[in-house]
Design a protein around this motif. Sequence first.
Motif, PDB file in Angstrom:
ATOM      1  N   LEU A  17       2.453  -3.406  -0.790  1.00  0.00           N
ATOM      2  CA  LEU A  17       2.902  -4.503   0.055  1.00  0.00           C
ATOM      3  C   LEU A  17       4.036  -4.063   0.973  1.00  0.00           C
ATOM      4  N   ARG A  18       4.264  -2.739   1.040  1.00  0.00           N
ATOM      5  CA  ARG A  18       5.367  -2.207   1.833  1.00  0.00           C
ATOM      6  C   ARG A  18       4.919  -1.013   2.668  1.00  0.00           C
ATOM      7  N   GLU A  19       5.391  -0.991   3.903  1.00  0.00           N
ATOM      8  CA  GLU A  19       5.050   0.091   4.829  1.00  0.00           C
ATOM      9  C   GLU A  19       5.485   1.447   4.287  1.00  0.00           C
ATOM     10  N   ASP A  20       6.632   1.480   3.593  1.00  0.00           N
ATOM     11  CA  ASP A  20       7.185   2.755   3.131  1.00  0.00           C
ATOM     12  C   ASP A  20       6.643   3.196   1.779  1.00  0.00           C
ATOM     13  N   LEU A  21       5.630   2.496   1.269  1.00  0.00           N
ATOM     14  CA  LEU A  21       4.950   2.916   0.049  1.00  0.00           C
ATOM     15  C   LEU A  21       3.470   3.118   0.373  1.00  0.00           C
ATOM     16  N   PRO A  22       3.117   4.265   0.926  1.00  0.00           N
ATOM     17  CA  PRO A  22       1.736   4.502   1.357  1.00  0.00           C
ATOM     18  C   PRO A  22       0.822   4.822   0.192  1.00  0.00           C
ATOM     19  N   PRO A  23      -0.492   4.789   0.420  1.00  0.00           N
ATOM     20  CA  PRO A  23      -1.429   5.231  -0.614  1.00  0.00           C
ATOM     21  C   PRO A  23      -1.054   6.613  -1.147  1.00  0.00           C
ATOM     22  N   GLN A  24      -1.299   6.795  -2.436  1.00  0.00           N
ATOM     23  CA  GLN A  24      -0.983   7.998  -3.203  1.00  0.00           C
ATOM     24  C   GLN A  24       0.493   8.101  -3.582  1.00  0.00           C
ATOM     25  N   SER A  25       1.265   7.017  -3.350  1.00  0.00           N
ATOM     26  CA  SER A  25       2.614   6.904  -3.907  1.00  0.00           C
ATOM     27  C   SER A  25       2.523   6.321  -5.317  1.00  0.00           C
ATOM     28  N   LEU A  26       3.586   6.526  -6.090  1.00  0.00           N
ATOM     29  CA  LEU A  26       3.671   5.963  -7.433  1.00  0.00           C
ATOM     30  C   LEU A  26       4.835   4.986  -7.501  1.00  0.00           C
ATOM     31  N   VAL A  27       4.643   3.881  -8.215  1.00  0.00           N
ATOM     32  CA  VAL A  27       5.701   2.903  -8.455  1.00  0.00           C
ATOM     33  C   VAL A  27       5.776   2.633  -9.956  1.00  0.00           C
ATOM     34  N   ILE A  28       6.999   2.627 -10.495  1.00  0.00           N
ATOM     35  CA  ILE A  28       7.236   2.244 -11.889  1.00  0.00           C
ATOM     36  C   ILE A  28       7.886   0.865 -11.840  1.00  0.00           C
ATOM     37  N   PRO A  29       7.113  -0.226 -11.858  1.00  0.00           N
ATOM     38  CA  PRO A  29       7.690  -1.556 -11.659  1.00  0.00           C
ATOM     39  C   PRO A  29       8.537  -1.999 -12.841  1.00  0.00           C
ATOM     40  N   ASP A  30       9.471  -2.928 -12.558  1.00  0.00           N
ATOM     41  CA  ASP A  30      10.256  -3.516 -13.641  1.00  0.00           C
ATOM     42  C   ASP A  30      10.121  -5.035 -13.692  1.00  0.00           C
ATOM     43  N   GLN A  31       9.331  -5.618 -12.767  1.00  0.00           N
ATOM     44  CA  GLN A  31       9.113  -7.063 -12.768  1.00  0.00           C
ATOM     45  C   GLN A  31       7.645  -7.378 -12.489  1.00  0.00           C
ATOM     46  N   ILE A  32       7.243  -8.592 -12.890  1.00  0.00           N
ATOM     47  CA  ILE A  32       5.872  -9.070 -12.709  1.00  0.00           C
ATOM     48  C   ILE A  32       5.905 -10.487 -12.158  1.00  0.00           C
ATOM     49  N   PHE A  33       5.005 -10.792 -11.239  1.00  0.00           N
ATOM     50  CA  PHE A  33       4.733 -12.180 -10.874  1.00  0.00           C
ATOM     51  C   PHE A  33       3.275 -12.435 -11.228  1.00  0.00           C
ATOM     52  N   VAL A  79      -4.257  -6.163   2.534  1.00  0.00           N
ATOM     53  CA  VAL A  79      -4.787  -6.594   3.845  1.00  0.00           C
ATOM     54  C   VAL A  79      -3.726  -7.234   4.735  1.00  0.00           C
ATOM     55  N   TRP A  80      -2.435  -7.138   4.357  1.00  0.00           N
ATOM     56  CA  TRP A  80      -1.382  -7.650   5.231  1.00  0.00           C
ATOM     57  C   TRP A  80      -1.234  -6.782   6.472  1.00  0.00           C
ATOM     58  N   LYS A  81      -1.575  -5.502   6.357  1.00  0.00           N
ATOM     59  CA  LYS A  81      -1.400  -4.563   7.463  1.00  0.00           C
ATOM     60  C   LYS A  81      -2.453  -4.836   8.528  1.00  0.00           C
ATOM     61  N   GLN A  82      -2.030  -4.934   9.747  1.00  0.00           N
ATOM     62  CA  GLN A  82      -2.911  -5.318  10.847  1.00  0.00           C
ATOM     63  C   GLN A  82      -4.122  -4.401  10.931  1.00  0.00           C
ATOM     64  N   ASP A  83      -5.303  -5.035  11.043  1.00  0.00           N
ATOM     65  CA  ASP A  83      -6.582  -4.328  11.182  1.00  0.00           C
ATOM     66  C   ASP A  83      -6.942  -3.511   9.939  1.00  0.00           C
ATOM     67  N   ASN A  84      -6.291  -3.805   8.808  1.00  0.00           N
ATOM     68  CA  ASN A  84      -6.578  -3.051   7.585  1.00  0.00           C
ATOM     69  C   ASN A  84      -7.515  -3.848   6.686  1.00  0.00           C
ATOM     70  N   GLU A  85      -8.550  -3.215   6.188  1.00  0.00           N
ATOM     71  CA  GLU A  85      -9.440  -3.800   5.205  1.00  0.00           C
ATOM     72  C   GLU A  85      -9.371  -2.956   3.938  1.00  0.00           C
ATOM     73  N   VAL A  86      -9.477  -3.602   2.798  1.00  0.00           N
ATOM     74  CA  VAL A  86      -9.521  -2.874   1.540  1.00  0.00           C
ATOM     75  C   VAL A  86     -10.981  -2.685   1.156  1.00  0.00           C
ATOM     76  N   THR A  87     -11.396  -1.450   0.968  1.00  0.00           N
ATOM     77  CA  THR A  87     -12.766  -1.162   0.577  1.00  0.00           C
ATOM     78  C   THR A  87     -12.770  -0.422  -0.754  1.00  0.00           C
TER      79      THR A  87
END
Length: 284
Positions: A89-105, A210-218
């Motif tokens: 959901l962030r521009e600075d976290l591109p595909p193939q990045s890793l995130v270790i989250p600490d919260q959930i919604f 799909v928030w990114k303009q012209d981006n589709e998730v396949t």
Amino acid sequence: MTIGVIGGSGIYEALPLENVSTESVTTPYGEPSDDLTIGELAGQEVVFLPRHGEDHQHTPTEASYQANIYALKDAGVDRVISTNAVGSLREDLPPQSLVIPDQIFDRTKHRTPTFFGDGMVVHMGFADPYCPAMVDHLATAAEEAAETTVQEGGTYVCIEGPQYSTRAESEFYRDQGWDVVGMTTIPEAKLAREAEMSYATVTGITDYDVWKQDNEVTLEEVLENAAANQESINAVIEQAVRTMPEDFESEAWSALEGTINTPVESIPAETRERVELLAGQYLE
């Protein structure tokens, strides 16, 4: 200590384990998603379980979350490393990045989030849904072992699936300042807490949602990036197992203390028998 590893999308091969055996188990909550693979890595016992089954036959809603966590608990697991494929959901976290989250919604709708009920009410705190000590440990392992962008902390918004988000949903999640979106951390994290396990996850980003303009998730994009993430995630898990401290402490290991709201004598015998492995020490 025994370490459980729950594999997410694209992570279906067990770690380089020694003395490997496979165990088929049953639980009071049905059949787990697949057999348990049990082995040793750097002297640590590791139990591996594919969340969706070996052939990815279980949807995010249908996966056997209760049976999976129960089976790991029954195998002696007290700490769990999970993996999840997620969208960014962030521009600075591109595909193939890793995130270790600490919260959930939690945006799921059709899943059973507890082992209890049936005459036994348990109200458990869940303010910090991932074990903070395990989050820190996984983040350190990721910084040491992964050759990609790694973020410690962040919010994982869990949707029902199996469909991906609408644009309106994706833009809403992004506007909240959340970090990644996926389908599988709930109810897994809640059940792991009820089972008094230290639990955290390594998420691998497969797309920009799909928030990114012209981006589709396949599916093609997701599978391609999930495969690329597999090497990084496996490296993190291996490092985390190899460096797991003996004096590891987790508040999750006593999470049920003081949470059972029903008098013990009022809990039906059938329910008590079903949850004996999970809560027996609190029902004496």
